[in-house]
Write a protein that holds these residues in place. Structure first.
Motif, PDB file in Angstrom:
ATOM      1  N   GLN A 445       0.827  -1.203   0.000  1.00 38.29           N
ATOM      2  CA  GLN A 445       0.000   0.000   0.000  1.00 38.29           C
ATOM      3  C   GLN A 445       0.867   1.262   0.000  1.00 38.29           C
ATOM      4  OE1 GLN A 445      -3.415   0.477  -0.290  1.00 38.29           O
ATOM      5  NE2 GLN A 445      -2.701   2.597  -0.488  1.00 38.29           N
ATOM      6  N   VAL A 446       1.967   1.231   0.762  1.00 33.71           N
ATOM      7  CA  VAL A 446       2.884   2.372   0.769  1.00 33.71           C
ATOM      8  C   VAL A 446       3.476   2.590  -0.620  1.00 33.71           C
ATOM      9  CG1 VAL A 446       5.070   3.254   1.697  1.00 33.71           C
ATOM     10  CG2 VAL A 446       3.464   2.064   3.215  1.00 33.71           C
ATOM     11  N   ILE A 447       3.906   1.498  -1.250  1.00 33.29           N
ATOM     12  CA  ILE A 447       4.480   1.576  -2.598  1.00 33.29           C
ATOM     13  C   ILE A 447       3.443   2.138  -3.573  1.00 33.29           C
ATOM     14  CG2 ILE A 447       5.309   0.189  -4.554  1.00 33.29           C
ATOM     15  CD1 ILE A 447       6.585  -1.703  -2.432  1.00 33.29           C
ATOM     16  N   SER A 448       2.224   1.654  -3.483  1.00 31.24           N
ATOM     17  CA  SER A 448       1.162   2.121  -4.353  1.00 31.24           C
ATOM     18  C   SER A 448       0.881   3.609  -4.163  1.00 31.24           C
ATOM     19  CB  SER A 448      -0.111   1.307  -4.112  1.00 31.24           C
ATOM     20  OG  SER A 448      -1.188   1.822  -4.845  1.00 31.24           O
ATOM     21  N   SER A 449       0.829   4.037  -2.905  1.00 30.38           N
ATOM     22  CA  SER A 449       0.541   5.446  -2.615  1.00 30.38           C
ATOM     23  C   SER A 449       1.600   6.362  -3.197  1.00 30.38           C
ATOM     24  CB  SER A 449       0.442   5.648  -1.087  1.00 30.38           C
ATOM     25  OG  SER A 449      -0.630   4.931  -0.555  1.00 30.38           O
ATOM     26  N   TYR A 450       2.881   6.019  -2.974  1.00 32.93           N
ATOM     27  CA  TYR A 450       3.958   6.866  -3.499  1.00 32.93           C
ATOM     28  C   TYR A 450       4.041   6.788  -5.027  1.00 32.93           C
ATOM     29  CZ  TYR A 450       5.995   8.468   0.893  1.00 32.93           C
ATOM     30  OH  TYR A 450       6.215   9.106   2.089  1.00 32.93           O
ATOM     31  N   SER A 451       3.697   5.640  -5.587  1.00 32.45           N
ATOM     32  CA  SER A 451       3.778   5.482  -7.052  1.00 32.45           C
ATOM     33  C   SER A 451       2.786   6.391  -7.778  1.00 32.45           C
ATOM     34  CB  SER A 451       3.498   4.034  -7.453  1.00 32.45           C
ATOM     35  OG  SER A 451       4.482   3.172  -6.946  1.00 32.45           O
TER      36      SER A 451
END
Length: 453
Positions: A445-451
């Motif tokens: 989820q963190v990766i998705s948010s920053y992406s």
């Protein structure tokens, strides 16, 4: 307001010592550019944040030292006392005879609960010594067992015991290769748990600091102490006193609160990176001059090209022009490798900081569309030079800087998990496969948010 530092594991204790050494060395230095009143004000503000005084009048670090093995803590206490300029409180440390064996689960599920009461009592005593508690600064590694596992547990305890205090975790990202076979597991478990408990994670990457030592500091045989001193210098460049827009003619009294308010506008985005220029061997400083224009130009390009040091910056990376579509290999219309920011803080130290034009950091194309540049960018300043640099600039950034390393760590950990490699070493200490899956989900989820910035 005062900050209580919690040093966890071998890495956390060694870096913590270098941080206090750098802070004390800085306030002991003479800075002819500033008036006596200015120097005195700076000195007092630093002391309030990081040191208390006992009858000996030697500054005492506001710190709690924790490790499961006694050797590093003993060395750390001794080296501080031998300096003669500052020391640790002799009663603010805890150690045992047995480490965590590079196993996150051992630190988190065994040592943490077993020693919680003693560790939190030490923290409580340090907190009670503060006239006004500004929060906690924890220093820890992600790859080992005590720093990562016990560190995650202690951070959770801090959140429970001090729900309204700020918590900033300083995390050391492991070398890409050659540290610990299970470092990716440890990293995934650490990051996911810290993300729930802390207000922000300030990350230093070992590979990057090693390059700075080799290429900028010209160190031939690089030791852990060399690496730690570079990290400490960068941290000091952020945490030493400054004037903020709100503090006016007085040094800011709430450094952690100011940092969170400036850089963490949303709880899904907590990853902070730090860049500092210039950095060079001390014997080169006398022969080098710097202009604010040059420093700011380099710092801005380091940001948008995601360069971690001032050598090897890719000057071809440009911000996306608003209203223009630029084809790329990504699904969004952003130039390849451009590092989009949520928020940035520039800290200027040294001669004539008020004359510096920082308009280039207020360019809307640097930032995500849901924040206005005037809300996303801040500057702190002081005319007092830092650690012998006549002019220096630091950038603390909440941006996509960690996307690739984070994606790599999660991918490697997932591949090991899919083949059940080493899982038994964690389950025997009570960490189940569901705990791993929860951690993977949280970081995806963190990766998705920053992406999607």
């Amino acid at each position: 307001m005062s900050i209580v530092t919690v040093q966890l594991g071998q890495c956390g204790n060694q870096i913590g010592h270098e941080v206090f050494n750098a802070l004390c060395g800085d306030i002991r230095g003479t800075h002819g550019l500033c008036s006596k009143k200015e120097n005195e004000s700076y000195h007092n503000a630093c002391k309030e944040r990081f040191f208390s005084e006992e009858e000996s009048e030697v500054p005492v670090a506001r710190a709690v030292l924790v490790d499961m093995e006694p050797k590093v803590i003993s060395q750390t206490l001794s080296r501080a006392a031998q300096s003669g300029y500052w020391k640790y409180n002799d009663r603010s440390h805890f150690c045992q005879k047995q480490g965590s064996g590079n196993n996150w689960a051992n630190g988190y599920s065994v040592h943490g609960p077993r020693h919680k009461e003693i560790i939190m009592n030490l923290v409580q005593k340090e907190a009670e010594k503060c006239d006004r508690l500004g929060g906690f600064f924890t220093i820890m590694s992600m790859a080992g067992g005590t720093g990562s596992g016990l560190g995650a547990f202690v951070t959770q305890c801090l959140r429970d015991a001090f729900p309204t205090s700020f918590i900033l975790n300083h995390v050391i990202w492991p070398y890409g290769t050659g540290e610990v076979i299970v470092q990716n597991y440890n990293s995934v478990l650490t990051l996911s748990h810290l993300y729930r408990s802390s207000d922000a994670l300030l990350v230093h990457e070992n590979d990057v600091i090693h390059k700075i030592c080799a290429q900028l500091m010209n160190i031939k045989q690089i030791s852990f102490r060399d690496v730690n001193q570079v990290i400490a210098h960068q941290l000091g460049s952020v945490f030493q006193p400054t004037y903020t827009a709100e503090s006016g003619l007085h040094y800011s009294r709430n450094p952690l609160g100011d940092l969170m308010e400036t850089l963490v506008p949303h709880p899904e985005f907590k990853m902070l990176g730090l860049r500092n220029i210039p950095q060079m061997p001390e014997n080169s400083l006398a022969y080098t001059t710097f202009s604010w224009l040059g420093l700011i130009k380099h710092l801005r390009q380091m940001l948008i090209a995601n360069a971690k040091m001032e050598e090897g910056i890719d000057w071809q990376v440009k911000p996306r022009r608003l209203g223009c579509s630029i084809p790329s290999s990504h699904s969004t219309n952003k130039p390849l490798h451009f590092n989009t920011s949520i928020a940035n803080l520039v800290i200027l130290r040294g001669k004539d900081p008020h004359s510096v034009d920082l308009g280039s950091f207020q360019d809307p194309s640097l930032y995500t569309s849901w924040l206005k540049p005037q809300d996303a960018f801040n500057v702190w300043k002081t005319p007092r030079a830092f650690n012998k640099y006549e002019k220096s600039a630091s950038l603390v950034s909440n941006s996509q800087f960690l996307l690739k390393p984070l994606d790599n760590v999660v991918g490697k950990a997932w591949n090991m998990f899919a083949s059940k490699a080493y899982i038994h070493q964690y389950t025997k200490f009570g960490i189940e496969e569901e705990d791993f899956l929860d951690s993977f989900t949280a970081l995806e989820q963190v990766i998705s948010s920053y992406s999607t910035l």
